[in-house]
Design an enzyme around this catalytic site. Sequence first.
Site, PDB file in Angstrom:
ATOM      1  N   LYS A 236       2.577   9.477   8.559  1.00  0.00           N
ATOM      2  CA  LYS A 236       2.700   9.101   9.713  1.00  0.00           C
ATOM      3  C   LYS A 236       3.184   9.418  11.058  1.00  0.00           C
ATOM      4  O   LYS A 236       2.816  10.413  11.621  1.00  0.00           O
ATOM      5  CB  LYS A 236       2.383   7.235   9.456  1.00  0.00           C
ATOM      6  CG  LYS A 236       1.079   7.241   8.721  1.00  0.00           C
ATOM      7  CD  LYS A 236       0.600   5.976   9.017  1.00  0.00           C
ATOM      8  CE  LYS A 236      -0.042   4.924   7.434  1.00  0.00           C
ATOM      9  NZ  LYS A 236      -1.212   5.336   8.233  1.00  0.00           N
TER      10      LYS A 236
ATOM     11  N   ASP B 298       9.615   2.622   1.329  1.00  0.00           N
ATOM     12  CA  ASP B 298       8.479   3.267   2.386  1.00  0.00           C
ATOM     13  C   ASP B 298       7.990   2.679   3.411  1.00  0.00           C
ATOM     14  O   ASP B 298       7.591   1.734   3.736  1.00  0.00           O
ATOM     15  CB  ASP B 298       6.785   2.917   1.531  1.00  0.00           C
ATOM     16  CG  ASP B 298       5.838   3.325   2.064  1.00  0.00           C
ATOM     17  OD1 ASP B 298       5.520   3.972   3.011  1.00  0.00           O
ATOM     18  OD2 ASP B 298       4.335   3.221   0.975  1.00  0.00           O
TER      19      ASP B 298
ATOM     20  N   PHE C  20       0.900  -1.295  -0.403  1.00  0.00           N
ATOM     21  CA  PHE C  20      -0.481   0.856   0.102  1.00  0.00           C
ATOM     22  C   PHE C  20       1.115   0.993   0.071  1.00  0.00           C
ATOM     23  O   PHE C  20       1.984   1.107   0.861  1.00  0.00           O
ATOM     24  CB  PHE C  20      -1.015   0.286   1.640  1.00  0.00           C
ATOM     25  CG  PHE C  20      -2.044   1.178   1.634  1.00  0.00           C
ATOM     26  CD1 PHE C  20      -3.046   0.962   0.332  1.00  0.00           C
ATOM     27  CD2 PHE C  20      -1.330   2.492   1.707  1.00  0.00           C
ATOM     28  CE1 PHE C  20      -3.807   1.945   0.328  1.00  0.00           C
ATOM     29  CE2 PHE C  20      -2.904   3.560   1.401  1.00  0.00           C
ATOM     30  CZ  PHE C  20      -3.512   3.330   0.867  1.00  0.00           C
TER      31      PHE C  20
HETATM   32  C1  LIG Z   1       2.873   2.178   3.588  1.00  0.00           C
HETATM   33  C2  LIG Z   1       2.472   3.119   3.201  1.00  0.00           C
HETATM   34  N1  LIG Z   1       2.399   3.975   2.417  1.00  0.00           N
HETATM   35  C3  LIG Z   1       1.592   4.927   2.123  1.00  0.00           C
HETATM   36  C4  LIG Z   1       0.496   4.873   2.699  1.00  0.00           C
HETATM   37  C5  LIG Z   1      -0.425   6.313   2.623  1.00  0.00           C
HETATM   38  O1  LIG Z   1      -0.686   7.406   3.379  1.00  0.00           O
HETATM   39  P1  LIG Z   1      -1.666   8.649   3.653  1.00  0.00           P
HETATM   40  O2  LIG Z   1      -2.246   7.699   3.839  1.00  0.00           O
HETATM   41  O3  LIG Z   1      -0.711  10.038   4.483  1.00  0.00           O
HETATM   42  O4  LIG Z   1      -1.092   8.890   1.919  1.00  0.00           O
HETATM   43  C6  LIG Z   1       0.275   4.618   3.427  1.00  0.00           C
HETATM   44  C7  LIG Z   1      -0.682   4.885   4.565  1.00  0.00           C
HETATM   45  O5  LIG Z   1      -1.630   3.941   5.284  1.00  0.00           O
HETATM   46  C8  LIG Z   1       1.140   3.354   4.763  1.00  0.00           C
HETATM   47  O6  LIG Z   1       0.409   2.810   5.048  1.00  0.00           O
END
Ligand SMILES: Cc1ncc(COP(=O)(O)O)c(C=O)c1O
Length: 396
Positions: free
Chosen positions: A252, A223, A138
Amino acid sequence: MSQSSAWIAMEKQYYAQTVRRQPVVLVRGQGCRVWDADGKEYLDLVAGWAVNNLGHAHPVVTHAVAEQAATLVQTSNQFYTVPQLLLAQLLIEHSCLDRVFFGNSGAEANEGALKLARKYGKQRQDGAYEVITAANSFHGRTLATLAATGQSHYQEAFVPLLPGFVHVPYNDVEAIIQATTDSTAAVMLEPVQGEGGVNIPDPDYLQRVRAWCDRQGLLLILDEIQTGMGRLGSLFGYQEYGVEPDVMTLAKGLGYGVPIGAFLAKEGCMALEPGDHGSTFGGNALTTAAAYAGTQYLIDHDIPAHVKRMETYLLTHLQALRGQFACVAAVRGKGLLAAMEFDSDIAGRVVTYANEAGVLLNAVRPNTIRFMPPLTITVEEIDEAAGRLEEALKHL
Ligand SMILES: Cc1ncc(COP(=O)(O)O)c(C=O)c1O
């Protein structure tokens, strides 16, 4: 009608119906606890989706926000501001990366990293532009990060997707090797997949991916939006696996509740130049002051070491529940990111009963619940949360 019901009715009337919410209206938080509009108290093991790493209303963050709000909030990046530079220095001095850019969310952080990879490919890899990502990953909800995400149910309504992404099974180095072509610019992975259901790779997976990237001249983008800022028991998840990424993204937990994202890169990989990228709000004085204060506290108090101790404690409790309830098929976790998998799609019902019992959880898959509490959670709070979860499981 309860106070909560009235607010929920208002949401149904006015808000875009894009999110399936729990029927809980939160009005206050303190540490690991939150209270709803009718005064009911909960232990919060969702923590704003792995955001409130120091819990709710931590005095260090509250003070930084209040003081900065009364001093200077937004200037545009046409000018320098001190909190932004202090946060940049702190992150660079405590990571293996050399330069940082601040945005406002995880998706934006990944967008920046993907733009960087495209430019790097254009300049230094004969125009290579493809990024290999993992199934069940994700990476966000914007069009590029949606294309990067390896879960078709998020994508189906929005085709055609941005081209340039290849998905391979997670925890499978051979699949990355097979998928690499002359067009490949980068490999982008989560050190542990969060939204995918808390999928923990083999200990040597990232090292082997790193070796392949080195051999082929590919960028390794990690990520760390969910795994960074202490969540796995080190400040950054890559430190748990003995590798260094070329590019890392954060969001986050970086903000302790305020919206902020970042991408960081090694000096030799920071292909973006003046004019290539920007953001109106990104890295403004308010969000960076909060992120700086929270991160300094996290480091000074070695919260990642506390996470390691609490990992064992939480998993022991969850394993005990597995022994007690036949419907619990598996328990897994690293740091304070854990999951309980059931033998059928009952995660939604478990979360509902857990709400009633006073513990907030996240149904990350139809058959899996996820635990991502504040990193400051104590043994007493874990005991209490496990007791409330036990009560919820008895209702099934
Ligand atoms: C690993 C990862 N990357 C990217 C995101 C996207 O972040 P945002 O919701 O702040 O755009 C998330 C959100 O859950 C995530 O867990």
